[in-house]
Design an enzyme around this catalytic site. Structure first.
Site, PDB file in Angstrom:
ATOM      1  N   ASP A 147     -16.071  50.329  37.748  1.00  0.00           N
ATOM      2  CA  ASP A 147     -16.742  50.294  39.035  1.00  0.00           C
ATOM      3  C   ASP A 147     -17.382  51.678  39.250  1.00  0.00           C
ATOM      4  O   ASP A 147     -17.163  52.628  38.483  1.00  0.00           O
ATOM      5  CB  ASP A 147     -15.788  49.911  40.168  1.00  0.00           C
ATOM      6  CG  ASP A 147     -16.559  49.300  41.342  1.00  0.00           C
ATOM      7  OD1 ASP A 147     -17.773  49.555  41.454  1.00  0.00           O
ATOM      8  OD2 ASP A 147     -15.958  48.578  42.153  1.00  0.00           O
ATOM      9  N   TYR A 148     -18.158  51.765  40.288  1.00  0.00           N
ATOM     10  CA  TYR A 148     -19.012  52.918  40.592  1.00  0.00           C
ATOM     11  C   TYR A 148     -18.211  54.221  40.679  1.00  0.00           C
ATOM     12  O   TYR A 148     -17.398  54.382  41.591  1.00  0.00           O
ATOM     13  CB  TYR A 148     -19.677  52.612  41.931  1.00  0.00           C
ATOM     14  CG  TYR A 148     -20.782  53.509  42.385  1.00  0.00           C
ATOM     15  CD1 TYR A 148     -22.101  53.070  42.367  1.00  0.00           C
ATOM     16  CD2 TYR A 148     -20.515  54.775  42.882  1.00  0.00           C
ATOM     17  CE1 TYR A 148     -23.117  53.873  42.825  1.00  0.00           C
ATOM     18  CE2 TYR A 148     -21.538  55.583  43.334  1.00  0.00           C
ATOM     19  CZ  TYR A 148     -22.835  55.128  43.304  1.00  0.00           C
ATOM     20  OH  TYR A 148     -23.839  55.918  43.762  1.00  0.00           O
TER      21      TYR A 148
END
Ligand code: NOJ
Length: 749
Positions: free
Chosen positions: A295-296
């Site tokens: 994820d980011y």
């Protein structure tokens, strides 16, 4: 001219090196995996370590969506030219996608095409209802079609990779991301996960209208403590395997090409550095063969989690855990070479990670034609009329009729309607969170939809208030409009910005400004139908007292207004059923139908006994249970038959039930089947959904629905930690919702 010649020459070399169209194909007409592996190896032999790390790096152009730290400013074009970028996140404009791809293909040493990814989670141009809404349709066909259309439009835009489906089970409406998922149930969630993966990926990734899916957020991201986004997840392995893992597994088994590692920790180890999750469970047990993206910024966030001293250590943890691609923070490209030099990560590991990324790019046909996704020529693939009709169908099937006193709905078509409230004339509010490349100007508002159906002159509009604030004179105008009408349709709820990532709440009540508006309008004595606009379950006790009817519309997407008109007019009989429990109040949360049995169950809701698992002043029962939803007709259940009262372990159980449309209107019912394992080696839920079927019945018509409960549906994480079936007696119920009363019994020997 010189640049042009170089471009042409390089493109020719790239095509000569990696032509796949002419490559040997398997019987199904696809390029064989063997051939893909051969091509990958040929390419890898030419790559430097840095170029390999580049393939493991996803960057965000400065104009991309920011959902966390934006990182150091960088010129992504330079990274692409140097072969230090394998993928770009959330590029806004289609023409930029083509431009970046041109740089990768023409100006980087090996011309490896970029993979463009974006959150297309409930539609691209055409926006479908938010996912929790879609899941309330219990219609796998329409859900798969919605993903199919989203894929086709994304592909036409230039996006070959969506970060969807979100397979996180959640039982906590404080967590705003429930809007992106399919609710609280692993069985329904698994069916939806399969439908979505198949919708996006189709049968052939090399098809120009299919894109790759990304199963997220692995794992258990939907269970943050106290419903606060990004917060600690701590649950037993058994609970994880029984309740949270199934939808991820279903998506992986459906062939999802990629998986996203989640932000949260799991048993004290952040998922992005969690080898047990990413290698043992995901690859060794579930057999996942694609690649994992974080994820980011999740690699670097392991520093803040306190399990890595710096970005370099975080990168090592993630790579060692079998993470293939680092989203945004670029720790892989920054520290990868050093890590190899210091022998903390082997080049063999980097090769494996890179190989898995390249294989997906080959499968997508990107080497064959790097510009196959997007480009001017494909703009006419957006908003196709037949696809808009699917969006309308999805939206009306998602709407759930929660209350309908005195059958006030459907309207008889002769009333003057006052549409009131903050969401009635807003296209933007129809689109919800993560609206892909959706355009609010294309969304059919409730007002437009109602006016088209009932006539402009018969539908007035008054905003009344903003979601969180009164507007001057707003209530007076709304009251005047109500007085002038025969019925009020009042939009209440939460705006799009309260849906999705980083939108945790400690109150799920309708904001006070809207309640004041409801009070004022209800005081006119006119019948009030609340249209509940929300991306999460809410506590609507106040509203149900004051209103005659409540229709849960969600953020219904591009065709919201048309779908609403279909439902309130009776042209479409509502058939949505809740996929997530609506609590009585926030104090009950988490409350869900499949809670575990306890030693002191509260079996009689009317009991006053004290030493039971109960609240002192609040019932245990929620306001609306899982599976609940009204119709304009009624359905009766009879003849529950267990066709196989005794089966051996490993054999399926068959159950049938008769359902009759006992009312006066045609309509669809979602027939639901639940079981309870009476005695097992571990405590089991009070009920578990194990089958459902949408059936359409004409008024007076009956149908016998047959269910097959497969042995794997009865499997659970036993006391010995094996995921398998156990012999024993089971109750089975079939009916309208998770409180279904018609009961049978079967035995597994
Ligand atoms: C953060 C979100 O958690 C995830 O769902 C999303 O896919 C990425 N950002 C990329 O936008």
């Amino acid at each position: 001219m010189k640049l042009f010649l170089k471009t042409v020459l390089l493109s020719a070399i790239v095509c000569l090196c990696y032509p796949l169209s002419a490559a040997p194909k398997s019987d199904d007409g696809k390029v064989s995996e063997k051939e893909i592996a051969r091509r990958v190896e040929t390419l890898m032999k030419k790559m430097t370590l840095r170029e390999k790390l580049g393939q493991l790096t996803q960057l965000r152009p400065s104009t991309g969506t920011v959902t966390g730290p934006s990182g150091e400013p960088m010129v992504v074009e330079d990274f692409i030219r140097e072969g230090c970028c394998g993928s770009l996140l959330s590029v806004r404009k289609s023409e930029d996608i083509t431009r970046y791809q041109r740089i990768a293909v023409d100006s980087s040493r090996l011309g490896i095409p970029l993979l463009f990814g974006k959150d297309i989670i409930h539609g691209c141009r055409i926006v479908f209802p938010e996912n929790l809404g879609l899941s309330s349709s219990w219609d796998m066909d329409v859900i798969e079609k919605s993903a199919r259309i989203a894929a086709a439009e994304s592909a036409a835009y230039g996006i070959a990779w969506t970060f969807s489906p979100m397979c996180d089970i959640s039982t906590d409406p404080r967590w705003g991301r429930v809007s992106e998922g399919s609710g609280e149930d692993p069985y329904l969630g698994s069916a939806i996960a399969r439908a979505m993966v198949h919708g996006y990926q189709g049968d052939d990734l090399a098809d120009k209208s299919t894109i790759i899916a990304c199963v997220k957020h692995f794992a258990a991201y939907g269970a943050p403590q106290a419903g606060r986004d990004y917060h600690t997840v701590d649950m037993s392995e058994r609970m994880f395997r029984d309740r949270y893992l199934p939808p991820y597994r279903a998506a992986v088994e459906a062939g999802a090409a990629t998986v996203m590692s989640s932000f949260n920790d799991f048993d004290a180890i952040p998922a992005t550095g969690n080898k047990w999750l990413l290698q043992t469970v995901l690859r060794d047990e579930l057999g996942f063969k694609g690649f994992v993206v974080t994820d980011y910024n999740a690699v670097h966030e392991m520093v803040e989690h306190g399990v890595a001293a710096d970005g370099k250590e975080a990168a090592a943890l993630a790579m060692d855990a079998h993470v293939n691609m680092d989203m945004v923070d670029s720790d892989f490209i920054k520290y990868g070479e050093e890590l190899v030099r210091e022998k903390r990560i082997s080049e063999k590991t980097i090769d494996m990670l890179c190989r898995e990324v390249l294989a997906v790019k080959f499968r997508l046909g990107l080497f064959d034609d790097p510009f196959r996704y997007g480009g001017k020529a494909r703009e006419n693939e957006f908003y196709l009329p037949e696809n808009m009709e699917v969006a309308r169908d999805a939206a009306r099937k998602s709407m759930v009729l929660l209350q309908n006193n005195d059958d006030i709905l459907p309207l008889n078509g002769t009333e003057r309607i006052a549409l009131i409230g903050p969401y009635g004339n807003s296209g933007d509010e129809m689109l919800g969170a993560w609206r892909g490349y959706g355009e609010s100007s294309r969304a059919v508002t409730f007002l437009a939809g109602l006016q088209e159906r009932f006539g402009r002159e018969n539908v007035s509009f008054s905003e009344g208030c903003k979601p969180f604030a009164a507007i001057e004179g707003g209530a007076d105008a709304a009251v005047a409009a109500a007085r002038d009408a025969d019925v009020v349709l009042l939009t209440l709820g939460l705006p799009s910005k309260c849906s999705g990532e980083a939108t945790s709440l400690t109150s799920i009540e309708v904001p006070q400004a809207q309640r004041d508006l409801l009070d004022a309008v209800a005081a006119t004595g006119k019948p009030v139908v609340v249209l509940l606009v929300t991306g999460r379950p809410m506590d609507i006790g106040y509203e149900t007292e004051k209103a005659d009817a409540v229709l849960l519309t969600w953020h219904a997407g591009t065709m919201a207004g048309k779908a609403l008109a279909d439902v309130v007019s009776g042209d479409f009989n509502p058939s949505g059923r809740l996929s997530m429990t609506f609590p009585l109040n926030i104090g009950q949360v988490p409350v869900h139908y499949n809670m575990k049995r306890t030693g002191r169950p509260m079996l009689d809701p009317a009991s006053r006994a004290k030493y039971l698992s109960r609240y002192m002043f609040t019932p245990n029962e929620p306001r609306y249970c899982f599976g609940y939803g009204l119709s304009y007709t009624t359905f009766d259940y009879s003849d529950l038959k267990v066709l196989t009262p005794e089966v051996a372990v490993g054999e399926p159980v068959k159950v049938s039930v008769k359902v009759t449309n006992s009312g006066k209107r045609d309509g669809a019912e979602v027939v639901q089947l639940y079981i309870r394992d009476l005695v097992a080696s571990t405590t089991r839920p009070v009920r578990e959904l194990k089958g459902f079927e949408r059936v359409f019945l004409k008024a007076g018509e009956s149908k016998t629905v047959e269910f097959v409960i497969r042995p794997e549906d009865m499997a659970f994480c036993r006391r010995d930690m094996k995921f398998a079936q156990e012999a024993g007696d089971f109750h089975v119920w079939a009916g309208h919702d998770s409180n279904a009363e018609l009961q049978g019994m079967f035995t597994v020997k």
